[in-house]
Every structure is written in structure tokens, then in C-alpha cells.
Design a protein around this motif. Structure first.
Motif, mmCIF file in Angstrom:
data_model
loop_
_atom_site.group_PDB
_atom_site.id
_atom_site.type_symbol
_atom_site.label_atom_id
_atom_site.label_comp_id
_atom_site.label_asym_id
_atom_site.label_seq_id
_atom_site.Cartn_x
_atom_site.Cartn_y
_atom_site.Cartn_z
ATOM 1 N N THR A 222 -16.000 4.585 -10.164
ATOM 2 C CA THR A 222 -14.516 3.924 -10.745
ATOM 3 C C THR A 222 -13.499 2.921 -11.637
ATOM 4 N N LEU A 223 -14.412 1.777 -11.440
ATOM 5 C CA LEU A 223 -14.807 0.696 -12.780
ATOM 6 C C LEU A 223 -14.856 1.368 -14.006
ATOM 7 N N ALA A 224 -15.598 2.343 -13.730
ATOM 8 C CA ALA A 224 -15.964 2.223 -15.568
ATOM 9 C C ALA A 224 -14.952 2.314 -16.728
ATOM 10 N N GLN A 225 -14.237 2.869 -16.431
ATOM 11 C CA GLN A 225 -12.974 2.410 -17.349
ATOM 12 C C GLN A 225 -12.247 2.138 -17.788
ATOM 13 N N ALA A 226 -12.344 0.139 -16.748
ATOM 14 C CA ALA A 226 -11.685 -0.422 -16.966
ATOM 15 C C ALA A 226 -11.743 -1.739 -17.576
ATOM 16 N N THR A 227 -10.947 -2.679 -18.503
ATOM 17 C CA THR A 227 -11.020 -3.045 -18.524
ATOM 18 C C THR A 227 -11.305 -4.633 -18.553
ATOM 19 N N PRO A 228 -11.860 -5.901 -17.973
ATOM 20 C CA PRO A 228 -12.498 -6.397 -17.745
ATOM 21 C C PRO A 228 -11.194 -7.532 -16.921
ATOM 22 N N SER B 200 -2.812 6.266 -3.664
ATOM 23 C CA SER B 200 -4.138 5.421 -3.291
ATOM 24 C C SER B 200 -3.401 3.389 -3.796
ATOM 25 N N GLY B 201 -4.566 3.036 -3.707
ATOM 26 C CA GLY B 201 -4.858 1.562 -4.109
ATOM 27 C C GLY B 201 -5.256 0.980 -4.554
ATOM 28 N N CYS B 202 -5.047 -0.055 -5.259
ATOM 29 C CA CYS B 202 -6.251 -0.133 -6.485
ATOM 30 C C CYS B 202 -7.800 -1.039 -5.668
ATOM 31 N N LEU B 203 -8.151 -0.861 -6.142
ATOM 32 C CA LEU B 203 -9.782 -1.915 -6.043
ATOM 33 C C LEU B 203 -10.067 -3.096 -7.288
ATOM 34 N N SER B 204 -10.507 -3.835 -6.810
ATOM 35 C CA SER B 204 -10.931 -5.360 -7.739
ATOM 36 C C SER B 204 -11.536 -5.672 -7.318
ATOM 37 N N ILE B 205 -12.862 -7.034 -8.549
ATOM 38 C CA ILE B 205 -13.355 -7.681 -8.013
ATOM 39 C C ILE B 205 -12.877 -9.338 -8.430
ATOM 40 N N PHE C 69 -8.710 3.335 2.456
ATOM 41 C CA PHE C 69 -8.012 3.043 2.557
ATOM 42 C C PHE C 69 -6.567 2.912 2.309
ATOM 43 N N GLN C 70 -6.255 4.065 1.719
ATOM 44 C CA GLN C 70 -5.523 4.776 1.974
ATOM 45 C C GLN C 70 -4.432 3.812 0.272
ATOM 46 N N GLU C 71 -3.483 3.541 0.945
ATOM 47 C CA GLU C 71 -2.071 3.303 0.126
ATOM 48 C C GLU C 71 -2.645 1.476 -0.221
ATOM 49 N N HIS C 72 -3.422 1.052 0.466
ATOM 50 C CA HIS C 72 -3.715 -0.370 0.563
ATOM 51 C C HIS C 72 -4.728 -0.704 -0.450
ATOM 52 N N ASP C 73 -4.554 -2.084 -0.645
ATOM 53 C CA ASP C 73 -5.738 -2.490 -1.824
ATOM 54 C C ASP C 73 -7.133 -2.692 -1.196
ATOM 55 N N VAL C 74 -8.114 -2.280 -2.035
ATOM 56 C CA VAL C 74 -9.328 -2.910 -1.207
ATOM 57 C C VAL C 74 -9.882 -3.755 -2.866
ATOM 58 N N ALA D 15 -7.317 -7.684 -11.993
ATOM 59 C CA ALA D 15 -5.763 -7.154 -11.522
ATOM 60 C C ALA D 15 -5.934 -6.179 -10.198
ATOM 61 N N GLY D 16 -6.546 -5.065 -10.812
ATOM 62 C CA GLY D 16 -6.712 -4.220 -9.929
ATOM 63 C C GLY D 16 -6.900 -2.563 -10.268
ATOM 64 N N VAL D 17 -7.342 -2.062 -10.039
ATOM 65 C CA VAL D 17 -7.562 -0.640 -10.935
ATOM 66 C C VAL D 17 -6.978 0.251 -9.893
ATOM 67 N N LYS D 18 -6.803 0.965 -10.144
ATOM 68 C CA LYS D 18 -5.922 2.407 -8.894
ATOM 69 C C LYS D 18 -7.443 3.793 -8.962
ATOM 70 N N LEU D 19 -7.399 3.718 -7.220
ATOM 71 C CA LEU D 19 -8.034 4.137 -6.932
ATOM 72 C C LEU D 19 -7.873 6.006 -6.987
ATOM 73 N N PRO D 20 -8.786 7.145 -6.652
ATOM 74 C CA PRO D 20 -8.229 8.323 -6.834
ATOM 75 C C PRO D 20 -7.440 8.634 -5.678
ATOM 76 N N GLN D 21 -7.067 9.416 -6.064
ATOM 77 C CA GLN D 21 -5.460 9.831 -5.113
ATOM 78 C C GLN D 21 -6.129 11.668 -4.957
ATOM 79 N N THR D 22 -5.954 11.195 -3.669
ATOM 80 C CA THR D 22 -6.477 12.600 -3.053
ATOM 81 C C THR D 22 -5.318 14.292 -2.784
ATOM 82 N N ASP D 23 -4.073 13.195 -3.175
ATOM 83 C CA ASP D 23 -2.898 13.823 -3.013
ATOM 84 C C ASP D 23 -1.210 13.267 -3.186
ATOM 85 N N GLU D 24 -1.036 13.928 -3.834
ATOM 86 C CA GLU D 24 0.674 13.446 -4.120
ATOM 87 C C GLU D 24 1.612 13.145 -2.914
#
Length: 459
Positions: free
Chosen positions: A64-70, A88-93, A25-30, A75-84
Motif C-alpha cells: 500500500t505504501l510502496a510508491q509513497a514518499t516519507p 476510502s480513507g488514508c493510511l499513515s505511519i 474502515f471504509q472512508e475513515h483514516d487508519v 501525512a497519509g496515503v489514499k487506501l485502495p477504493q473498492t468502488d465509486e
């Protein structure tokens, strides 16, 4: 004012369809609702093909979320960025179990309703943003709209075409006489094969191994290459196509002629046959298989498989060996064998002899994973009911010297999770159209009876 950034809420079936979908989903949040994780957890231990996709999705989310705090996960964790250039957007539960049910809201007794309620809550809280629920469930999309959700979409990232009318047919038919359209032509002859080099403009959009025919009764060619200016066409000729023969079977029309040419060509590793019921897909595939295994000795065996009604997940509790269990699903193959040998004095003896001589093996798609099939001709019937990942599993099993024939009718999809556009058959037709070792033929114009013809057109 609506901001450009979009919030996408994923349904469970999206992650089962494509486990890494949240990265698309590119720069959008998931946002993944907690209910989706619960459903993935309940599916991952089943002894079915879909369980593998559930496990892959869970592992991908965890990585993707292994190193993130609860707090960061919510709030949302930055997704891997493919290039400059493409942020990318953020992934949240989202913990939808914290939502309170009020009058007028959907009942929380169903998981679909909880996911819809999540989307409605986020839409209300973040009204400045476009909130989109992504699901492949048509009924869920209708329910979400009815509940007041402004934006609901299907997942189309892996959808290569929007309408099967634009699906590659494997041939291009010119109006009138082909040669009357040619202004200049250079030809080379090697043995009995003649290759013509004509202006590329005659067919600007073409693919390797694509057949060229016209309305005359003589011309037929096949694209063998091109550059910026010229198109290389192997001159086959209609008479040559129509004289093709495999195990006593000859083509009834030019489409079957093209199909037989591709099936008997040892340089083509993948042949995809599409078309309506009764057009000869299975019969041609089986006849060419017997011809190449028994008469020509090009392959050691014939492996026959197909999807079963449960989307290739099980062959049930029928008694007997794997081949005996698969026999009811492969009746079309045995029917075709009977047609090929109906004139024999003792048809049953002939069938048993051919089954043994050609080393015909009936196998379940469910047991294809992990195999390496060498020097065999694999017939995959009814593959319109397979997903892209299931077809990938089978194609990647084909080792050195193996040829794969996929056949199916996109008008007869039995799967609850597939349409003609999202079928694995459609996917591989589009993916392999530029591959020099494959060809697609859409068979038209031949039906088994007047009854079948009328039913195809009117039911």
C-alpha cells in the motif's frame, strides 16, 4: 464540532488477527504506530503460526505504501477504493518515538503504553475528529480509558454475531404438534423417502439441511430446499432418527439422532457438532467414522486432530513420532474407543486391530498446511480453540471424497486470544449455515454423569 470522519489507530493484535484489517474502515483514516511495526518485525521470524500473519500484514502494508514518499507516509496515503460509491480513507505511519514523556503520562517502557500515548497525542492534536484506538486486548482498552482516551473499541468487522445465544443450532423446534400448524401440504414419495411441500411462512428463516422437530413423539424432518412460496421438507420421522446405529452406538435423545443422521449422510461434507461437555460429540463422531470406514467402506482412513494448548502452534518436545506426540492431546479419542469396545474379551487387542483396520492416524494441526487429504474422514476435536484462519487452513486441505467433522464446546475456550463470539468454531457455523453440503447440530440434554450435569449448571 466533531467531523464525521474517524481516525482509527490499530494495535498489533488487530493486524495479527486480520492482516488486511487496515482495509476494512471504509472512508475513515487508519494510523499504524511505529511500535506496531516493531512488534510485527519481532514476531515475523518466530516458528509459530502467528508469524505467518505478521509477514502477511507487513507485506500488505508495504504494497500500500510502496510508491509513497516519507512525507506522504506520515501525512497519509489514499487506501485502495473498492468502488465509486464508497470512498476510502488514508493510511499513515505515526512515529511514536518522537513523543516526549511528560509527568502524568504512561511509561514508555511498554509497547502498549506507547500505542496508547499515540492515540492520546492524536486525540489532543486533532480534537475536532473522533479518535478511536482499536485493540483486542481487554486490559489495554481499560488502560486507554483510564489514561483519558475517549474512544476505544474491539475489532468487530469479521464478527458475524454479537451473542452466541443467536448462533445457529442446526434445528428448529416447533411448539405443540407440527402438523396442526400446516394449512396445506403437497407430498412426493420416491422409494422410502417422502418430501412435503408446505407454505414458506411456517419457517421463514431457515437453512438447507436444517432439522425440524416438534414436541410430539413422531415428527422429524429436514429442510432440503425452498422457493418464494414453498418449503421442501424431507420427512424423516422420530422413530427413524432414534433407530440410527453406528458401530453399536444408538442415540439417547433426538439431538444425538439428528447428529448421527448428519454424520452418516454421505452427501454432507461438513458436520459441525457443538454442545456442553459429555453430550457425546466425540463418541458419535468416532463411532460414525468407524462405521463408514470399516463397515461401509466409504472412506479409506480416519484422520484425528485437535488444537493443542499453544493454539496449534507446537506439539512440544515429547519423545516419539508425530502420532506418539499427539497421543496425550487426543486422549478423548482413545477414551471413546475404549467405550466402544469395553465389552470385548481383550479390549487392548481390539483397539489395536481397529486402529489398524480403520487406518486411524493422529495428526497435528500444525502440519496440515500444504496437504491435500483425499477420501478420508477427518475428525477435528476441540476446535473452539482455533481461529477462523486456522480452521480455513484445515477445511481447504479436504480434497475429493473427504468428510470433515468439527466438534467443540464454546464454554471451554482455553485460548488467551479468543472468546465464544470470535472463536473459529462460531465463525464456520455462521459461514457454512447456507452451504448445502454442511450441517450444524447443537447437542443438548445428555451428560456423562450427575456430577458433570451439576458442574455444567452451577460452576
Amino acid at each position: 464540532m466533531i467531523e464525521e470522519k474517524i481516525i482509527y489507530i490499530l494495535d498489533t493484535n488487530i493486524l495479527l488477527h486480520e492482516p488486511f484489517a487496515f482495509l476494512s474502515f471504509q472512508e475513515h483514516d487508519v494510523v499504524v504506530p511505529m511500535t506496531v511495526l516493531e512488534e510485527l518485525d519481532s514476531i515475523k521470524d518466530r516458528r509459530k503460526d502467528v508469524s505467518r500473519d505478521a509477514r502477511v500484514a507487513i507485506r500488505a502494508l508495504e504494497d500500500t505504501l510502496a510508491q509513497a514518499t516519507p512525507e506522504e507516509v506520515l501525512a497519509g496515503v489514499k487506501l485502495p477504493q473498492t468502488d465509486e460509491l464508497h470512498p476510502s480513507g488514508c493510511l499513515s505511519i505515526f512515529n511514536d518515538y518522537t513523543l516526549e514523556q511528560t509527568s502524568g503520562t504512561l511509561s514508555f517502557n511498554e509497547n502498549d503504553n506507547r500505542i496508547i500515548s499515540t492515540a492520546l497525542h492524536i486525540q489532543a492534536v486533532k480534537s475536532s475528529k473522533r479518535v478511536v484506538l482499536v485493540t483486542k486486548d481487554i486490559n489495554m482498552r481499560l488502560k486507554a480509558k483510564g489514561a483519558g482516551l475517549a474512544h476505544v473499541e474491539d475489532y468487530r468487522t469479521d464478527q458475524l454475531i454479537d451473542d452466541i445465544r443467536f448462533l445457529t443450532k442446526g434445528y428448529h423446534k416447533f411448539e405443540g404438534d407440527f402438523w396442526e400448524k400446516i394449512k396445506s401440504c403437497e407430498s412426493e414419495t420416491e422409494g422410502r423417502n417422502t418430501t412435503h411441500f408446505v407454505d414458506r411462512d411456517i419457517a421463514p428463516v431457515t437453512y438447507i439441511n436444517e432439522y425440524l422437530i416438534d414436541e410430539s413423539e413422531s415428527f422429524a424432518g429436514k429442510v432440503t430446499g425452498w422457493d418464494e412460496d414453498k418449503l421442501a421438507i424431507l420427512d424423516i420421522g422420530r422413530d427413524r432418527l432414534m433407530s440410527k446405529n453406528a458401530w453399536g452406538i444408538q442415540p439417547k435423545n433426538i439431538y444425538q439422532g439428528m447428529a448421527l443422521d448428519a454424520l452418516l449422510d454421505p452427501n454432507i461434507d461438513l458436520v459441525i457438532l457443538t454442545g456442553p461437555a459429555g453430550c457425546g460429540k466425540t463418541l458419535l463422531a468416532l463411532a460414525s467414522a468407524l462405521e463408514q470406514v470399516i463397515e461401509r467402506g466409504l472412506y479409506d482412513k480416519v484422520i484425528v486432530t485437535r488444537s493443542t494448548p499453544e493454539i496449534a502452534e507446537s506439539i512440544g518436545f515429547l519423545p516419539g513420532t508425530e502420532e506418539e506426540k499427539m497421543a496425550p492431546w487426543l486422549a478423548a479419542i482413545t477414551d471413546s474407543l475404549e467405550v466402544l469396545h469395553k465389552q470385548d474379551e481383550n479390549m487392548n487387542s481390539s483397539l489395536n486391530y481397529i486402529m489398524d483396520k480403520a487406518n486411524i492416524q493422529f495428526k497435528s494441526v500444525n502440519f496440515m498446511r500444504g496437504r491435500s487429504i483425499q477420501n478420508a474422514l477427518v475428525l477435528l476435536d476441540e476446535c473452539q480453540n482455533l481461529t477462523a484462519s486456522q480452521l480455513k487452513t484445515i477445511i481447504t486441505r479436504c480434497g475429493e471424497g473427504t468428510k470433515l467433522v468439527c466438534s467443540g464446546n464454546l464454554a471451554q475456550i482455553d485460548s488467551n486470544y479468543l472468546t465464544a463470539v470470535t472463536s473459529g468454531l462460531t465463525y464456520i457455523v455462521e459461514r457454512f449455515k447456507s452451504f448445502p453440503g454442511s450441517t450444524t447440530i447443537n447437542l443438548n440434554g445428555v451428560v456423562r454423569s450427575r456430577l458433570a450435569s451439576f458442574a455444567e449448571e452451577n460452576l
